[in-house]
Design an enzyme around this catalytic site. Structure first.
Site, PDB file in Angstrom:
ATOM      1  N   HIS A  43       0.858  -1.188   0.000  1.00  0.00           N
ATOM      2  CA  HIS A  43       0.000   0.000   0.000  1.00  0.00           C
ATOM      3  C   HIS A  43       0.894   1.238   0.000  1.00  0.00           C
ATOM      4  O   HIS A  43       1.127   1.845   1.042  1.00  0.00           O
ATOM      5  CB  HIS A  43      -0.903  -0.012   1.233  1.00  0.00           C
ATOM      6  CG  HIS A  43      -1.970   1.034   1.215  1.00  0.00           C
ATOM      7  ND1 HIS A  43      -3.200   0.842   1.794  1.00  0.00           N
ATOM      8  CD2 HIS A  43      -2.005   2.289   0.700  1.00  0.00           C
ATOM      9  CE1 HIS A  43      -3.937   1.936   1.642  1.00  0.00           C
ATOM     10  NE2 HIS A  43      -3.212   2.832   0.988  1.00  0.00           N
ATOM     11  N   GLU A  70      -2.594  -1.678  -3.183  1.00  0.00           N
ATOM     12  CA  GLU A  70      -3.673  -0.876  -2.619  1.00  0.00           C
ATOM     13  C   GLU A  70      -3.305   0.604  -2.668  1.00  0.00           C
ATOM     14  O   GLU A  70      -2.130   0.964  -2.600  1.00  0.00           O
ATOM     15  CB  GLU A  70      -3.903  -1.237  -1.148  1.00  0.00           C
ATOM     16  CG  GLU A  70      -4.303  -2.667  -0.888  1.00  0.00           C
ATOM     17  CD  GLU A  70      -4.527  -2.927   0.588  1.00  0.00           C
ATOM     18  OE1 GLU A  70      -5.174  -3.935   0.909  1.00  0.00           O
ATOM     19  OE2 GLU A  70      -4.045  -2.129   1.434  1.00  0.00           O
ATOM     20  N   HIS A 190      -8.050  -5.373   7.506  1.00  0.00           N
ATOM     21  CA  HIS A 190      -7.802  -4.315   8.485  1.00  0.00           C
ATOM     22  C   HIS A 190      -8.074  -4.834   9.899  1.00  0.00           C
ATOM     23  O   HIS A 190      -9.215  -5.093  10.269  1.00  0.00           O
ATOM     24  CB  HIS A 190      -8.626  -3.053   8.240  1.00  0.00           C
ATOM     25  CG  HIS A 190      -7.967  -1.827   8.828  1.00  0.00           C
ATOM     26  ND1 HIS A 190      -7.108  -1.025   8.112  1.00  0.00           N
ATOM     27  CD2 HIS A 190      -7.993  -1.317  10.069  1.00  0.00           C
ATOM     28  CE1 HIS A 190      -6.655  -0.050   8.880  1.00  0.00           C
ATOM     29  NE2 HIS A 190      -7.184  -0.218  10.084  1.00  0.00           N
TER      30      HIS A 190
END
Length: 237
Positions: A43, A70, A190
């Site tokens: 990410h 991401e 998450h």
């Protein structure tokens, strides 16, 4: 079996803390795959405080499983994804200075914007996923935007699970059922951990993939990276 994609942002954070190339991000990604993980997630953020854009380019040569990038689809990010052509791109509505992701997309308000970005990635053979809260209206909006998959944002579930509130899984189950009915794949991520991953997986129908980074790396400090990767794989069977 639900696939495990390991987010290696924290490895990059540790490397960047001292400069140089220790730990070697490419070697860690190679080893994680050797230990059995079915994907590598990164990410990159605009300030490159952990994953650098060059890391994405370099990882392309060593990720032999699923490569998932991401990020917030701003111009630099879009250009990077189109250059690297990962198997999957996950669109996340990060504020520029955010420490970590804090919410899913408003897929109704941003539907036209998301649709344009998704179409560009799909034209280039890249599977798309949208980071969303477990809200049925947002799932419907994701479908209208044309995404291949959604990624359920699981922070609230993880928090409530720690408090013993097992009913917190209900909106995630309902969201997954609707996504399946709309023929979208379901990912999640998450704050998932060894403590909560099996309960989550057992209650989410057709959960295709989880992306886990912070908890997995923290657990590995005590238990070892090879061991922890395989502990997740056992729980995801």
């Amino acid at each position: 079996m639900t696939k495990l994609s390991v987010n290696i942002n924290k490895i990059a954070t540790l490397r960047n803390a001292r400069g140089g190339n220790v730990p070697n991000l490419l070697q860690v990604a190679t080893d994680i795959q050797k230990f059995g993980a079915q994907g590598i997630t990164i990410h990159p953020r605009p300030d490159e405080r952990h994953i650098r854009y060059q890391d994405a380019r370099d990882l392309k040569a060593v990720v032999t499983t699923e490569f998932n990038i991401e990020g917030n689809p701003q111009h630099n990010f879009i250009d990077l994804v189109l250059e690297c052509k990962p198997l999957q791109v996950t669109l996340v509505p990060d504020a520029i200075g955010a420490i970590t992701s804090t919410s899913g997309w408003d897929t109704v308000k941003n539907q036209s914007y998301l649709a344009d970005v998704i179409q560009e990635f799909q034209r280039n053979g890249i599977r798309t996923s949208i980071f969303v809260d477990p809200v049925l209206q947002m799932i419907e909006g994701a479908k209208k935007a044309g995404t291949d998959r959604i990624e359920l944002y699981t922070e609230e579930f993880a928090h409530q699970y720690d408090l013993g509130n097992l009913e917190s899984i209900t909106p995630y189950t309902d969201a997954a059922i609707l996504a399946n009915e709309l023929q979208m794949g379901v990912n999640a991520g998450h704050d998932l951990s060894l403590d909560n991953i099996k309960f989550f997986k057992d209650n989410i129908p057709n959960l295709l993939e989880v992306s886990i980074g912070h908890a997995l790396i923290c657990e590995s400090l005590y238990l070892g990276l090879d061991n922890v990767v395989n502990m997740y794989l056992q729980k995801l069977k």
